[in-house]
Design a protein around this motif. Sequence first.
Motif, PDB file in Angstrom:
ATOM      1  N   LEU A 304       0.873  -1.169   0.000  1.00 16.42           N
ATOM      2  CA  LEU A 304       0.000   0.000   0.000  1.00 16.42           C
ATOM      3  C   LEU A 304       0.913   1.221   0.000  1.00 16.42           C
ATOM      4  N   SER A 305       0.953   1.927  -1.120  1.00 20.75           N
ATOM      5  CA  SER A 305       1.820   3.108  -1.153  1.00 20.75           C
ATOM      6  C   SER A 305       0.969   4.344  -0.918  1.00 20.75           C
ATOM      7  N   THR A 306       1.537   5.298  -0.182  1.00 23.66           N
ATOM      8  CA  THR A 306       0.804   6.501   0.190  1.00 23.66           C
ATOM      9  C   THR A 306       1.560   7.706  -0.338  1.00 23.66           C
ATOM     10  N   THR A 312      -3.810   6.849  -1.564  1.00 20.21           N
ATOM     11  CA  THR A 312      -3.199   5.525  -1.513  1.00 20.21           C
ATOM     12  C   THR A 312      -3.366   4.747  -2.828  1.00 20.21           C
ATOM     13  N   SER A 314      -2.669   0.649  -4.311  1.00 26.03           N
ATOM     14  CA  SER A 314      -2.300  -0.706  -3.894  1.00 26.03           C
ATOM     15  C   SER A 314      -1.642  -1.443  -5.039  1.00 26.03           C
ATOM     16  N   THR A 359       2.602   5.321  -8.150  1.00 23.45           N
ATOM     17  CA  THR A 359       2.416   6.354  -7.130  1.00 23.45           C
ATOM     18  C   THR A 359       3.394   7.514  -7.258  1.00 23.45           C
ATOM     19  N   GLN A 373      -6.449  -3.373   4.434  1.00 22.96           N
ATOM     20  CA  GLN A 373      -6.467  -1.958   4.045  1.00 22.96           C
ATOM     21  C   GLN A 373      -6.811  -1.806   2.575  1.00 22.96           C
ATOM     22  N   ALA A 375      -7.033   0.666  -0.820  1.00 21.10           N
ATOM     23  CA  ALA A 375      -6.511   1.886  -1.441  1.00 21.10           C
ATOM     24  C   ALA A 375      -7.645   2.683  -2.081  1.00 21.10           C
ATOM     25  N   TYR A 376      -7.310   3.894  -2.467  1.00 13.30           N
ATOM     26  CA  TYR A 376      -8.278   4.845  -3.033  1.00 13.30           C
ATOM     27  C   TYR A 376      -9.151   4.222  -4.115  1.00 13.30           C
TER      28      TYR A 376
END
Length: 499
Positions: A304-306, A312, A314, A359, A373, A375-376
């Motif tokens: 999960l990159s933010t 976010t 994924s 990302t 979790q 992601a967007y």
Amino acid sequence: MKARLLWSAYGILATLVGVGLAHLAAALTDPAASPVLAVGSTVIDLTPTPMKDWAIEQFGSSDKTVLVGSVMAGVLVLAAIAGAVARRRLAVGMGMLVGLVAVAAVAALLRPSAEPTDVFPSLVAAVTGPLALRLLARTQQHAETDGSRRTVLLTAAALTAAAAVGGLAGRVVSSVRARPEDIALPDPTDPAPAFPRGLDDQVPGITRFRTSNDDFYRVDTRLDVPVISSEDWTLTIDGDVDTKVVLTFDDLLDMPMIERDITVTCVSNSVGGPYVGGARWLGVRLTDVLDLAGIDRTKADQILSTDFDGMTISTPLDLATDGRDAILAVGMNGEQLPREHGFPVRMVIPGLYGFISATKWLSRLTLTTYDDQKAYWTERDWATDAPIKISARIDTPKALAQLDAGDTVIGGVAWAQERGGIAKVQVRIDGGAWEDAQLGPNAGEDYWRQWFHRWPAKSGSHRIAVRAVSGDGEPQTAARAEPFPDGASGIHELLVTVK
Ligand SMILES: Nc1nc2c(c(=O)[nH]1)N[C@H]1C(S)=C(S)[C@@H](COP(=O)(O)O)O[C@H]1N2
Ligand SMILES: [Mo]
């Protein structure tokens, strides 16, 4: 009627004063907190996926101009009403303007990375807008008793100037802040081979083999260009890891650097569409960075990159680490990343659509699971596993072009990243037999390939179609699919008229 129009104009002018000064306040603090942008961003996040998809297709990269314009138009309609109300009840009119700004303040505070200071621009608008309206109302009432219009005109002119100066100064401040940093990029320890010469000069109208940074398509959820300082930037690797790691930009630059030619593609690209570009990327191997933290593969199935603002993306862990050249990129075509494309650091992973791999303005990599979790875009029902589909595009001639009869060159690009690249491109005229096109040079399986085909065009109306076959031997599917949820498919076909 005339009076009502005049007072509506006062409402609009007062609002423009508020918006203009708030824009300046935002430029000095956090540009994304400018009231119109804050509301616009919230609209983006709330827009249902099919509509967003539709908007991207209809308006292309100008969809954001359309969005900001619509928000602004809506605000001004309400401002006009507030002005009309203020004619009889000033306090109510002023209250309506404050209410309008309150919406923006809430929008700014609900941003994922919101800080309390993000209400500051809205506060500026909430104070200056209603005060401007009061000033206009008072001068107007005076004018009505003593019959002189001079003060009204002067006041209106001064307020117009204040709005314009605020807005313009905001722009200037933003663009000064957004100037690129002066960064010396390290040389690659593992360079890409010499870049082959494409067909750019041989086939007029064909897409350039390498997309320049200025021409590279931009797709993201932002209305501004984020300004991040490389000195303040850090990357955190956490979640299901042995040890949490925090890297600075210098730490990253000290690691081994690879350089690769990779064609990035957007899942929202329709067949024949423009959201694809080829560039030479310089950066650190994603796996080298993950190894610093040590991944717990028994647990994690998702990276999960933010981004710096909490947005976010994924990425399936197994695909990102299966040996492909996944990069945390700092360079693009020999330059530092442009701010639009993720400065100081972004991900680039060949073979996966950008929305699950690319990302920009990266700040965190969290090893986790899809169960834990979301992601967007996962929350918005887009696919989590979305390899780029094989695709060929006709660049020349253009759809519905009028051509002269005789020798015509049809040309374009085709891509099949992580599928062995492009082995074959075929062209079909008027539903006839598929004929092999000639391929341009090969810059590796993760890069697109130019192609062309000579066609003796005879007068009449004609249908041109193109399809590709990957190096792995897989033909491009003719089955039509829309971009949602895992990418468009089908064959690019267009009509031309030969004189
Ligand atoms: N932080 C952030 N990164 C993002 C996005 C985004 O909205 N925010 N959009 C993604 C999508 S959908 C694509 S296709 C690529 C596009 O990269 P580019 O704008 O550099 O072409 O960026 C990806 N990275
Ligand atoms: Mo995308």
